[in-house]
Design an enzyme around this catalytic site. Structure first.
Site, PDB file in Angstrom:
ATOM      1  N   TYR A  65       0.830  -1.201   0.000  1.00  0.00           N
ATOM      2  CA  TYR A  65       0.000   0.000   0.000  1.00  0.00           C
ATOM      3  C   TYR A  65       0.870   1.260   0.000  1.00  0.00           C
ATOM      4  O   TYR A  65       0.623   2.209  -0.762  1.00  0.00           O
ATOM      5  CB  TYR A  65      -0.913  -0.026   1.225  1.00  0.00           C
ATOM      6  N   LYS A 122       0.998   4.087  -2.987  1.00  0.00           N
ATOM      7  CA  LYS A 122       0.629   5.477  -2.737  1.00  0.00           C
ATOM      8  C   LYS A 122       1.807   6.420  -2.969  1.00  0.00           C
ATOM      9  O   LYS A 122       1.618   7.558  -3.411  1.00  0.00           O
ATOM     10  CB  LYS A 122       0.078   5.630  -1.320  1.00  0.00           C
TER      11      LYS A 122
END
Length: 254
Positions: free
Chosen positions: A162, A166
């Site tokens: 993640y 991002k």
């Protein structure tokens, strides 16, 4: 206070919000509709929640449709964009919000869990942005808003996939801003902190997390949507591009 019909800054504009059936995406869809936008509520699987968002927008006098697409798949993204163009003939705002988590420590992370998060959270942003950029360049206008995360700025244990995705969104946003700016298209990223959504309600250590947030609470989806609305609708945002803006209660301070 709600905008009056005469002052709605997105009147006759079209906005696509990916992952708009709940959380930040839902709040953004409602906020942009309140500014007069015709909204495409994108969802990945079940249409039930997306239909509820459409009904909410219609109940407030707005205009919206729900369109299914897994944004990690190029053919489905093309169908999504085609559906919006067939309906309204233009795309003025893209909010890349769709995202998933597959959290576990690095040594336990399966390659498929890494890839699933990269595919949706990063490749999906690329596919959607590439598709709408062709339209926005012809229009010589457009606003692209990518939902990143504080995890992409500071990392987070258990979220290697993640955080990497991002962080990639942040770098991607800056490049898009440089490539498209000459044609009047802006691209910015919003980095939420811990926002009270389905994704965060299962956190086992919320009390510990609050110690690192100066404002001492989780954020609300509507607070992120407020910045989305500004970047998408406010004339004052026309000279803002390539920026990363945090909505995190002070958790990350550069």
């Amino acid at each position: 206070m709600a905008s009056t019909a005469a002052s709605k800054s997105l009147q006759d504009k079209v906005a696509i919000i990916t992952g708009a059936s709940r959380g930040i995406g839902r709040a953004a869809a409602v906020a942009l509709a309140a500014e007069g936008a015709q909204v495409v509520v994108n969802y990945a699987r079940s249409s039930t929640a997306a239909d509820e968002v459409v009904a909410e927008i219609q109940a407030m006098g707005g205009n919206a449709i729900a369109l299914q697409a897994d944004v990690s798949q190029a053919d489905q993204v093309e169908a999504l964009i085609r559906g919006a163009m067939d309906k309204w003939g233009q795309i003025d705002v893209l909010v890349n919000n769709a995202g998933i988590t597959r959290d576990t420590l690095l040594l336990r992370m399966k390659p498929e869990d890494w890839q699933a998060v990269i595919d949706l959270n990063l490749t999906g942003v690329f596919l959607c942005t590439r598709a709408v950029s062709k339209i926005m360049l012809k229009q010589r206008s457009g606003r692209i808003i990518n939902i990143a995360s504080v995890a992409g700025q500071m990392g987070n244990p258990g979220q290697a996939n993640y955080s990497a995705a991002k962080a990639g969104v942040i770098g991607f946003t800056k490049t898009v801003a440089k490539e498209l700016g000459a044609r009047g298209v802006t691209a910015n990223a919003i980095a939420p902190g811990f926002i009270a959504t389905d994704m965060t309600e299962k956190l086992p250590n919320s009390e510990e997390i609050l110690k690192f947030i100066p404002l001492g609470r989780f954020g609300k989806p509507e607070e992120v949507a407020g910045l989305i609305r500004f970047l998408a609708a406010d004339p004052a945002a026309a000279y803002i591009t390539g920026q990363v803006m945090n909505v995190d209660g002070g958790m990350v301070m550069a």
